[in-house]
Design a protein around this motif. Structure first.
Motif: not given
Lengths: 198, 198
Positions: A70-90
């Motif tokens: 849902g996040i990747c598919a959301d056109p309202a999210r800025d896909d030019g800004l990628v946040c790297v996290v360790e796991n889904v909980g984060d």
């Protein structure tokens, strides 16, 4: 114990959940057994539906019921800004806080000699592909500040240097609402170094 | 959160289990979502089987997969010695300790004006019937020493006085392995009153 297989099995499986020891597993099992139709069957059904529906997002590694998530598919999210996290909980924690309006890359772990996690075990190639395809302006490294997290951020920073992308990492310091006298020396040192004009 | 119904529902239902708050429910949900086939489906299946199989013993009130329960049906148990407990969790605790070779009566609660539990709400008539039918030598009152537990034991003691049956209650005092300085005054007083020649 009851001596009956179904009840013992339920207690055993509940006891394997993180955060539930034998004692709390028994309490949880009893609560479910007391209301088999009102509580236990709905939970069992929710688990089956979630197990059937869940998939890993092939773009970012998030767990969701769709791919892309849902996040990747959301056109309202800025896909030019990628946040790297360790796991889904984060990822969930950042989403709850509502502080990141971009997208994510879920590594699925951190570099760790102890647990044998090497660069090939991290879900990071999709990030490099996304950057190479263009459109990514900034990568935020939001890993924990453990030895493994710091090692992984250092390694990622080096690997990302060959791309034309800005790399940042989450700030370190005193947690909001936190008292100083319970913090470890490393956090205090980081907080002093990260000081800003008041 | 994920924004997807199945995952949110799983977290919500897990969070209603006793001992699991929102945080631990999320951790448990993630652990299950990571291994839907190895962990989540077996647990869902165990819940469904337990929900289908569980029944309340019409003799003693225990939860089991048979009626009468395995304890009541066990010819090796002394059915002349009945231990009265508040709930099935207490029965499980005594069974784990292996200290009672008789049978049980599970009240399903204690007398409590606050929660509106009166004598008619206690599962106690089967005990009176068992005693009236003969064969019960002794009733052990093993309720907690809260106000409600003590009230219930007092009431039961009065009700049992008209039967030809010995009534005892569990001893009070210092828990085995327990330090004195962490105990409340009531326990210390009970321990002094229950003193025995060394």
């Amino acid at each position: 114990m009851s001596g009956r297989g179904e009840i013992d099995r339920l207690v055993t499986l509940l006891g394997r959940l993180p955060g539930l020891g034998p004692r709390s597993a028994r309490r949880a099992a009893l609560a479910l057994l007391r209301q088999p139709h009102a509580r236990m069957l709905p939970l069992a059904e929710a688990m089956e539906q979630a197990a059937r529906a869940v998939r890993t997002c092939s773009t970012c590694g998030n767990l969701d019921t769709t791919d892309p998530c849902g996040i990747c598919a959301d056109p309202a999210r800025d896909d030019g800004l990628v946040c790297v996290v360790e796991n889904v909980g984060d990822l969930w924690a950042l989403e709850r806080a509502g502080v990141h309006r971009g997208v994510y890359q879920v590594l699925g772990g951190t570099l760790s000699a102890l647990s044998g996690m090497g660069p090939d075990d991290l879900n990071v190639q999709p990030l490099f592909d996304r950057i190479a395809a263009g459109g990514v302006r900034e990568v935020i490294l939001a890993l924990g500040t453990t030895v493994e997290g710091a090692t992984t951020m250092h390694w990622l920073h080096e690997r990302l240097a060959r791309f034309d992308v800005q790399v940042s990492r989450v700030g370190q310091g005193v947690p909001v609402g936190g008292a100083l006298d319970v913090l470890d020396d490393g956090t205090l040192a980081a907080a002093i170094m990260a000081r800003r004009p008041a």
